[in-house]
Design a protein around this motif. Structure first.
Motif, PDB file in Angstrom:
ATOM      1  N   GLN A  27       5.718 -13.781   0.558  1.00  0.00           N
ATOM      2  CA  GLN A  27       5.636 -12.601   1.417  1.00  0.00           C
ATOM      3  C   GLN A  27       7.014 -12.124   1.878  1.00  0.00           C
ATOM      4  O   GLN A  27       7.172 -10.969   2.247  1.00  0.00           O
ATOM      5  N   ASP A  28       8.017 -12.996   1.862  1.00  0.00           N
ATOM      6  CA  ASP A  28       9.361 -12.600   2.276  1.00  0.00           C
ATOM      7  C   ASP A  28      10.035 -11.678   1.265  1.00  0.00           C
ATOM      8  O   ASP A  28      11.032 -11.045   1.576  1.00  0.00           O
ATOM      9  N   THR A  29       9.525 -11.615   0.061  1.00  0.00           N
ATOM     10  CA  THR A  29      10.135 -10.788  -0.976  1.00  0.00           C
ATOM     11  C   THR A  29       9.248  -9.610  -1.375  1.00  0.00           C
ATOM     12  O   THR A  29       9.471  -8.984  -2.397  1.00  0.00           O
ATOM     13  N   ASP A  30       8.248  -9.314  -0.562  1.00  0.00           N
ATOM     14  CA  ASP A  30       7.346  -8.195  -0.833  1.00  0.00           C
ATOM     15  C   ASP A  30       7.782  -6.954  -0.074  1.00  0.00           C
ATOM     16  O   ASP A  30       8.274  -7.044   1.049  1.00  0.00           O
ATOM     17  N   ILE A  31       7.560  -5.811  -0.682  1.00  0.00           N
ATOM     18  CA  ILE A  31       7.717  -4.528  -0.011  1.00  0.00           C
ATOM     19  C   ILE A  31       6.318  -3.960   0.135  1.00  0.00           C
ATOM     20  O   ILE A  31       5.638  -3.704  -0.861  1.00  0.00           O
ATOM     21  N   HIS A  32       5.866  -3.804   1.360  1.00  0.00           N
ATOM     22  CA  HIS A  32       4.531  -3.269   1.605  1.00  0.00           C
ATOM     23  C   HIS A  32       4.585  -1.751   1.538  1.00  0.00           C
ATOM     24  O   HIS A  32       5.346  -1.117   2.259  1.00  0.00           O
ATOM     25  N   LEU A  33       3.764  -1.191   0.660  1.00  0.00           N
ATOM     26  CA  LEU A  33       3.694   0.256   0.503  1.00  0.00           C
ATOM     27  C   LEU A  33       2.566   0.854   1.322  1.00  0.00           C
ATOM     28  O   LEU A  33       2.639   1.998   1.733  1.00  0.00           O
ATOM     29  N   SER A  34       1.489   0.075   1.521  1.00  0.00           N
ATOM     30  CA  SER A  34       0.326   0.580   2.237  1.00  0.00           C
ATOM     31  C   SER A  34      -0.357  -0.544   2.982  1.00  0.00           C
ATOM     32  O   SER A  34      -0.417  -1.675   2.494  1.00  0.00           O
ATOM     33  N   GLY A  35      -0.908  -0.196   4.114  1.00  0.00           N
ATOM     34  CA  GLY A  35      -1.772  -1.104   4.838  1.00  0.00           C
ATOM     35  C   GLY A  35      -3.209  -0.918   4.378  1.00  0.00           C
ATOM     36  O   GLY A  35      -3.460  -0.363   3.307  1.00  0.00           O
ATOM     37  N   PRO A  36      -4.165  -1.344   5.184  1.00  0.00           N
ATOM     38  CA  PRO A  36      -5.578  -1.310   4.807  1.00  0.00           C
ATOM     39  C   PRO A  36      -6.123   0.101   4.557  1.00  0.00           C
ATOM     40  O   PRO A  36      -5.726   1.060   5.224  1.00  0.00           O
ATOM     41  N   PHE A  37      -7.029   0.187   3.593  1.00  0.00           N
ATOM     42  CA  PHE A  37      -7.794   1.402   3.304  1.00  0.00           C
ATOM     43  C   PHE A  37      -8.997   0.994   2.475  1.00  0.00           C
ATOM     44  O   PHE A  37      -9.117  -0.157   2.069  1.00  0.00           O
ATOM     45  N   GLU A  38      -9.906   1.911   2.232  1.00  0.00           N
ATOM     46  CA  GLU A  38     -11.084   1.631   1.422  1.00  0.00           C
ATOM     47  C   GLU A  38     -10.955   2.321   0.079  1.00  0.00           C
ATOM     48  O   GLU A  38     -10.474   3.453  -0.010  1.00  0.00           O
ATOM     49  N   ALA A  39     -11.411   1.629  -0.965  1.00  0.00           N
ATOM     50  CA  ALA A  39     -11.369   2.157  -2.326  1.00  0.00           C
ATOM     51  C   ALA A  39     -12.772   2.072  -2.920  1.00  0.00           C
ATOM     52  O   ALA A  39     -13.459   1.066  -2.744  1.00  0.00           O
ATOM     53  N   ILE A  40     -13.179   3.115  -3.606  1.00  0.00           N
ATOM     54  CA  ILE A  40     -14.503   3.152  -4.231  1.00  0.00           C
ATOM     55  C   ILE A  40     -14.337   2.955  -5.730  1.00  0.00           C
ATOM     56  O   ILE A  40     -13.535   3.640  -6.374  1.00  0.00           O
ATOM     57  N   ASP A  41     -15.098   1.994  -6.281  1.00  0.00           N
ATOM     58  CA  ASP A  41     -15.004   1.725  -7.714  1.00  0.00           C
ATOM     59  C   ASP A  41     -15.881   2.698  -8.504  1.00  0.00           C
ATOM     60  O   ASP A  41     -16.543   3.571  -7.937  1.00  0.00           O
ATOM     61  N   GLY A  42     -15.874   2.559  -9.820  1.00  0.00           N
ATOM     62  CA  GLY A  42     -16.608   3.452 -10.710  1.00  0.00           C
ATOM     63  C   GLY A  42     -18.110   3.410 -10.536  1.00  0.00           C
ATOM     64  O   GLY A  42     -18.811   4.328 -10.946  1.00  0.00           O
ATOM     65  N   SER A  43     -18.635   2.368  -9.908  1.00  0.00           N
ATOM     66  CA  SER A  43     -20.076   2.250  -9.658  1.00  0.00           C
ATOM     67  C   SER A  43     -20.460   2.772  -8.281  1.00  0.00           C
ATOM     68  O   SER A  43     -21.626   2.701  -7.893  1.00  0.00           O
ATOM     69  N   GLY A  44     -19.479   3.236  -7.508  1.00  0.00           N
ATOM     70  CA  GLY A  44     -19.749   3.775  -6.189  1.00  0.00           C
ATOM     71  C   GLY A  44     -19.685   2.754  -5.065  1.00  0.00           C
ATOM     72  O   GLY A  44     -19.963   3.092  -3.913  1.00  0.00           O
ATOM     73  N   ARG A  45     -19.320   1.513  -5.380  1.00  0.00           N
ATOM     74  CA  ARG A  45     -19.206   0.478  -4.344  1.00  0.00           C
ATOM     75  C   ARG A  45     -17.861   0.607  -3.640  1.00  0.00           C
ATOM     76  O   ARG A  45     -16.838   0.859  -4.264  1.00  0.00           O
ATOM     77  N   GLY A  63      -8.043   4.621  -9.777  1.00  0.00           N
ATOM     78  CA  GLY A  63      -7.848   5.985  -9.275  1.00  0.00           C
ATOM     79  C   GLY A  63      -7.722   6.036  -7.763  1.00  0.00           C
ATOM     80  O   GLY A  63      -6.935   6.814  -7.221  1.00  0.00           O
ATOM     81  N   ALA A  64      -8.499   5.205  -7.055  1.00  0.00           N
ATOM     82  CA  ALA A  64      -8.425   5.158  -5.598  1.00  0.00           C
ATOM     83  C   ALA A  64      -7.070   4.628  -5.143  1.00  0.00           C
ATOM     84  O   ALA A  64      -6.487   5.126  -4.167  1.00  0.00           O
ATOM     85  N   VAL A  65      -6.553   3.629  -5.851  1.00  0.00           N
ATOM     86  CA  VAL A  65      -5.220   3.104  -5.534  1.00  0.00           C
ATOM     87  C   VAL A  65      -4.169   4.181  -5.809  1.00  0.00           C
ATOM     88  O   VAL A  65      -3.262   4.402  -5.006  1.00  0.00           O
ATOM     89  N   GLN A  66      -4.309   4.877  -6.942  1.00  0.00           N
ATOM     90  CA  GLN A  66      -3.370   5.955  -7.274  1.00  0.00           C
ATOM     91  C   GLN A  66      -3.401   7.041  -6.199  1.00  0.00           C
ATOM     92  O   GLN A  66      -2.352   7.538  -5.786  1.00  0.00           O
ATOM     93  N   ALA A  67      -4.592   7.404  -5.726  1.00  0.00           N
ATOM     94  CA  ALA A  67      -4.713   8.421  -4.677  1.00  0.00           C
ATOM     95  C   ALA A  67      -3.994   7.973  -3.405  1.00  0.00           C
ATOM     96  O   ALA A  67      -3.330   8.777  -2.739  1.00  0.00           O
ATOM     97  N   GLN A  68      -4.112   6.688  -3.063  1.00  0.00           N
ATOM     98  CA  GLN A  68      -3.418   6.166  -1.884  1.00  0.00           C
ATOM     99  C   GLN A  68      -1.903   6.237  -2.079  1.00  0.00           C
ATOM    100  O   GLN A  68      -1.174   6.617  -1.161  1.00  0.00           O
ATOM    101  N   LEU A  69      -1.429   5.886  -3.271  1.00  0.00           N
ATOM    102  CA  LEU A  69       0.009   5.981  -3.550  1.00  0.00           C
ATOM    103  C   LEU A  69       0.500   7.424  -3.422  1.00  0.00           C
ATOM    104  O   LEU A  69       1.591   7.680  -2.917  1.00  0.00           O
ATOM    105  N   ARG A  70      -0.310   8.367  -3.865  1.00  0.00           N
ATOM    106  CA  ARG A  70       0.070   9.784  -3.739  1.00  0.00           C
ATOM    107  C   ARG A  70       0.133  10.204  -2.272  1.00  0.00           C
ATOM    108  O   ARG A  70       1.021  10.962  -1.885  1.00  0.00           O
ATOM    109  N   LYS A  71      -0.783   9.703  -1.444  1.00  0.00           N
ATOM    110  CA  LYS A  71      -0.735   9.993  -0.002  1.00  0.00           C
ATOM    111  C   LYS A  71       0.553   9.462   0.611  1.00  0.00           C
ATOM    112  O   LYS A  71       1.044   9.993   1.594  1.00  0.00           O
ATOM    113  N   LEU A  72       1.075   8.401   0.024  1.00  0.00           N
ATOM    114  CA  LEU A  72       2.288   7.760   0.529  1.00  0.00           C
ATOM    115  C   LEU A  72       3.565   8.380  -0.025  1.00  0.00           C
ATOM    116  O   LEU A  72       4.660   7.928   0.271  1.00  0.00           O
ATOM    117  N   GLY A  73       3.422   9.399  -0.892  1.00  0.00           N
ATOM    118  CA  GLY A  73       4.592  10.108  -1.386  1.00  0.00           C
ATOM    119  C   GLY A  73       4.933   9.928  -2.849  1.00  0.00           C
ATOM    120  O   GLY A  73       5.851  10.581  -3.351  1.00  0.00           O
TER     121      GLY A  73
END
Length: 114
Positions: free
Chosen positions: A3-21, A59-69
């Motif tokens: 964890q000392d060598t990680d760069i955190h890009l995002s905190g918690p959020f919800e992601a929906i998979d292809g089955s809608g879960r 896609g949900a992860v990609q959308a979060q990355l786009r929200k982050l810039g």
């Protein structure tokens, strides 16, 4: 990962998979140094086994990355041997390097120049 060598890009959020879960994401992070290729680590609160290639989840992860810039090409499913029960590892395109550098990532290959 340490964890000392990680760069955190995002905190918690919800992601929906292809089955809608819905899946709770704890964080998106990258390792702070590398040689040009960046893996994006997505930590989940509960198991996501078998979903490392799920287009909806990626896609949900990609959308979060786009929200982050991040505004470059999409991340892709990473190597299947890197995946874990609560960890999704995605492969970032080369264009991600500039975004990662703006967050503190160091490209170790730059030391060697042309």
């Amino acid at each position: 990962m340490n964890q000392d060598t990680d760069i955190h890009l995002s905190g918690p959020f919800e992601a929906i998979d292809g089955s809608g879960r819905t899946h709770k994401v704890k964080a998106i992070r990258i390792f702070d140094e590398g040689y040009g290729a960046i893996d994006v680590y997505v930590d989940f609160a509960s198991p996501i086994s078998g979903l490392h290639k799920d287009a909806g989840l990626i896609g949900a992860v990609q959308a979060q990355l786009r929200k982050l810039g991040y505004n470059g090409p999409s991340v892709q499913a990473g190597d299947s041997v890197l995946q874990e029960n609560r960890l999704l590892v995605l492969e970032a395109p080369d264009a991600f390097n500039a975004y990662a550098a703006s967050k503190g990532w160091k490209d170790l290959s730059e030391e060697y120049g042309d």
